[in-house]
Scaffold this motif. Structure first.
Motif, short mmCIF file in Angstrom:
data_model
loop_
_atom_site.label_atom_id
_atom_site.label_comp_id
_atom_site.label_asym_id
_atom_site.label_seq_id
_atom_site.Cartn_x
_atom_site.Cartn_y
_atom_site.Cartn_z
N ASN A 80 0.44 3.96 -3.06
CA ASN A 80 -0.05 5.31 -2.85
C ASN A 80 1.01 6.37 -3.10
OD1 ASN A 80 -2.91 5.02 -1.80
ND2 ASN A 80 -1.80 3.53 -0.56
N SER A 104 -4.28 5.44 6.35
CA SER A 104 -5.50 4.98 5.70
C SER A 104 -6.72 5.49 6.45
CB SER A 104 -5.51 3.44 5.68
OG SER A 104 -6.78 2.95 5.33
N GLU A 105 -7.78 5.78 5.69
CA GLU A 105 -9.04 6.21 6.31
C GLU A 105 -9.59 5.12 7.21
OE1 GLU A 105 -10.63 8.97 6.29
OE2 GLU A 105 -9.70 10.16 4.69
N GLN A 119 -4.98 4.62 1.62
CA GLN A 119 -4.40 3.31 1.41
C GLN A 119 -5.49 2.34 1.02
OE1 GLN A 119 -1.85 3.18 5.06
NE2 GLN A 119 -0.67 1.83 3.76
N SER A 120 -5.22 1.54 -0.03
CA SER A 120 -6.24 0.67 -0.57
C SER A 120 -6.52 -0.49 0.34
CB SER A 120 -5.79 0.14 -1.93
OG SER A 120 -4.66 -0.66 -1.77
N PRO A 143 0.81 -1.23 0.00
CA PRO A 143 0.00 0.00 0.00
C PRO A 143 0.84 1.27 0.00
CG PRO A 143 -0.91 -1.59 1.55
CD PRO A 143 0.41 -2.13 1.10
N GLN A 147 -11.65 3.79 -0.86
CA GLN A 147 -10.34 3.26 -0.50
C GLN A 147 -9.56 4.21 0.38
OE1 GLN A 147 -8.86 2.42 -4.43
NE2 GLN A 147 -8.95 0.25 -4.03
#
Length: 582
Positions: free
Chosen positions: A137, A353-354, A306-307, A133, A303
């Motif tokens: 990103n 990441s969210e 970070q996916s 990730p 996403q």
């Protein structure tokens, strides 16, 4: 519990339990065995060994003489009195086997094999959850073209284990052949075994592969192997020759980009298939999304930075018939078992990441990351003196405290930071590499110790155990894509079976040779003389030529003849290696 998300969503709960219990068992065993060994008096054992050692006249600089002793008592004394037997890892596996488990060799083998499984799994989890990730990103942030990203980041994500293992093995004294044979063995496994099984399973569908892409990848792979064969025959790799070897991949990217430019008007190219994790579960999104020639790179809005959506793997561990009290109890029990395995990485790798954002974890990670880097630096030979360690530790602690306070006051609990995103991603990239380095170093050290115990060449384990462990993800991912992805999935799977090993050979081995040649500059790195390398290269070339000839003859259609021939080549190679290793 959802506030502290530590582990990936898709891992099987049974595997998660197995890893957690195995890790706790191994740590407890190592601590208890170390304490019990310190309580023993080794003087009589050492004296007994020195008497035998004087008779053999063996040099104390090597760790091969213990095999000449018949009893475990003498072998234990040998590995304890020879510093070269301690290995490059954090545990002395030879001492564990011959001293701690001297009365029960079966337990010793079980401990080493269990350690091998745990290291493979944790290394795969680290690259999948943190390294890939971060790289992905960073490419989005830097706005890399989809073609460049697809030919670099996707193979890097799938082959990160091979790259790290190869680099670490070349950094170990006398262990270069492990990484060399590990990468080539993995390439042979994927290009022969995986392609062979894939061709047999989908032969009834009459799937055809793209001739231009296939021939391009095969010819580049053959050219790469010929260059590697020339370096092997020459016997010494200079810094410039190693750099030129890596530059072959730059040439490959240029050719792919040129073909992409000329054919983009009439074709829609799928660069990335859905990525599967190391246990075969399908991820929620591709590593780089899909690439449409007109629309560009697609990224789901859900996403975040970070996916991949990460939630605790504990959901679904119990059946729906379980009572809420029992279910919560087992969820907490498994969660606690997982903490020792995944918490150290979560506390030292910055994540923005969210879905995984947590301000307490963010503060801890930026505070502890410099301290971890300093600790690892202090364990190297470069910083062996106490005078060099103290300034590094103090500086790292001050930097960590400063970064922790900045994160504490300038970030929000509700979501990850939007400013200085490059620094956050670069920090996650650096720390994920650091953890992969530590795990790969321990993995290579364990393989070398295991080879010494069994009495075979480390290159044999590199060709088998290391190659299989690092390539099992390719096997699961490519077979799933071919069986469930239709004609496009089969095309992607076949392309991945050759583009991935090509990347591992040029970048994994190439960077390893660059670092090795740099350490020996200006004389150059001497490639270990071994017939295993020539045999592996020969079988690998034979597999590539067989695929090229058969597919060209059958109008690029995957048939059983192709698969049977590739499997025959691989099993002949495996039989030869096992016979020679016994």
């Amino acid at each position: 519990m959802e506030y502290f998300k530590l582990t990936p969503k898709h891992r099987n709960p049974a595997i998660s339990l197995f890893l957690g219990l195995s890790f706790l068992f191994l740590i407890s065993f190592f601590v208890v065995s170390n304490y019990s060994d310190q309580s023993k008096n080794p003087i009589s054992i050492a004296f007994h060994h020195l008497q035998n050692h004087q008779k053999t006249g063996e040099s104390s600089d090597s760790c091969t003489g213990f095999q000449s002793f018949a009893d475990y008592r003498s072998k234990c004394a040998y590995v304890r009195t020879h510093g070269s037997c301690s290995g490059e890892g954090y545990f002395n596996y030879l001492e564990i086997f011959y001293c701690t488990c001297s009365d029960t060799p079966v337990l010793g083998y079980a401990i080493l094999c269990l350690s091998l499984v745990v290291l493979f799994c944790v290394l795969g989890n680290t690259t999948a959850e943190y390294f890939c990730p971060s790289v992905e990103n960073l490419s989005r942030l830097l706005k890399l073209p989809p073609t460049i990203a697809g030919t670099t980041l996707l193979p890097l994500g799938n082959g990160a284990n091979d790259v790290f293992s190869s680099i670490i093995s070349f950094m170990h004294s006398g262990a270069g052949e492990v990484g060399l044979n590990g990468v080539l063995g993995g390439a042979l496994f994927v290009s022969c075994f995986v392609v062979g099984v894939l061709s047999i399973l989908i032969s009834s569908r009459h799937v055809k592969v793209d001739e231009t892409s296939f021939v391009r990848d095969i010819l580049f792979f053959l050219f790469t192997l010929c260059c590697l064969l020339m370096l092997t025959i020459f016997g010494r790799v200079t810094l410039w020759s190693a750099v030129c070897f890596v530059c072959i991949y730059i040439l490959y990217i240029a050719v792919v980009s040129a073909m992409h430019y000329f054919y983009s008007k009439n074709t829609r190219v799928v660069i990335n298939p859905p990525v599967l994790d190391e246990f075969g579960a399908t991820a929620t999104s591709p590593l780089l999304g899909y690439v449409d020639e007109e629309k560009g790179c697609h990224v789901s809005k859900k996403q975040g930075v970070q996916s991949g959506v990460h939630v605790p793997i504990l959901t679904g561990i119990l059946s729906s018939n379980s009572s809420p009290t029992c279910s919560n109890f087992w969820k907490w029990a498994v969660y606690i078992l997982e903490l020792p395995l995944f918490l150290p990485m979560r506390l030292t790798i910055p994540v923005v990441s969210e879905e995984k954002w947590s301000k307490p974890f963010a503060v801890c990670s930026v505070t502890l990351a410099p301290i971890l880097l300093a600790t690892i630096w202090n364990t190297t030979e470069v910083a062996a003196s106490a005078e060099a360690c103290l300034p590094v530790c103090v500086s790292a602690s001050l930097i960590g405290i400063l970064l922790g306070n900045l994160t504490l006051f300038f970030t929000n609990k509700s979501g990850p930071p939007k400013r200085f995103l490059f620094l956050w991603l670069a920090g996650g990239f650096l720390m994920s590499i650091t953890w992969a380095y530590v795990l790969a170093e321990e993995l290579v050290s364990l393989l070398i110790s295991l080879a010494s115990i069994i009495g075979i060449s480390p290159s044999i384990l590199g060709l088998t155990v290391l190659a299989w462990g690092n390539s099992i993800g390719d096997l699961i991912a490519n077979l799933t894509l071919a069986l469930k992805g239709g004609p496009d999935g089969a095309q992607i799977a076949i392309s991945g079976c050759y583009a991935g090993p090509l990347f591992n050979t040029l970048i994994g081995l190439g960077l390893s040779l660059v670092f090795a040649a740099w350490s020996e500059f200006p004389s150059g790195y001497v490639i270990p003389k071994s017939s295993d390398l020539y045999e592996t290269l020969g079988f690998l070339m034979a597999g590539l030529l067989w695929a090229l000839v058969i597919l060209s003859k059958n109008n690029m259609e995957l048939e059983k003849c192709l698969g049977i021939g590739l499997l025959a080549i691989y099993f002949c190679f495996l039989f030869l290696k096992l016979v020679m290793g016994v």
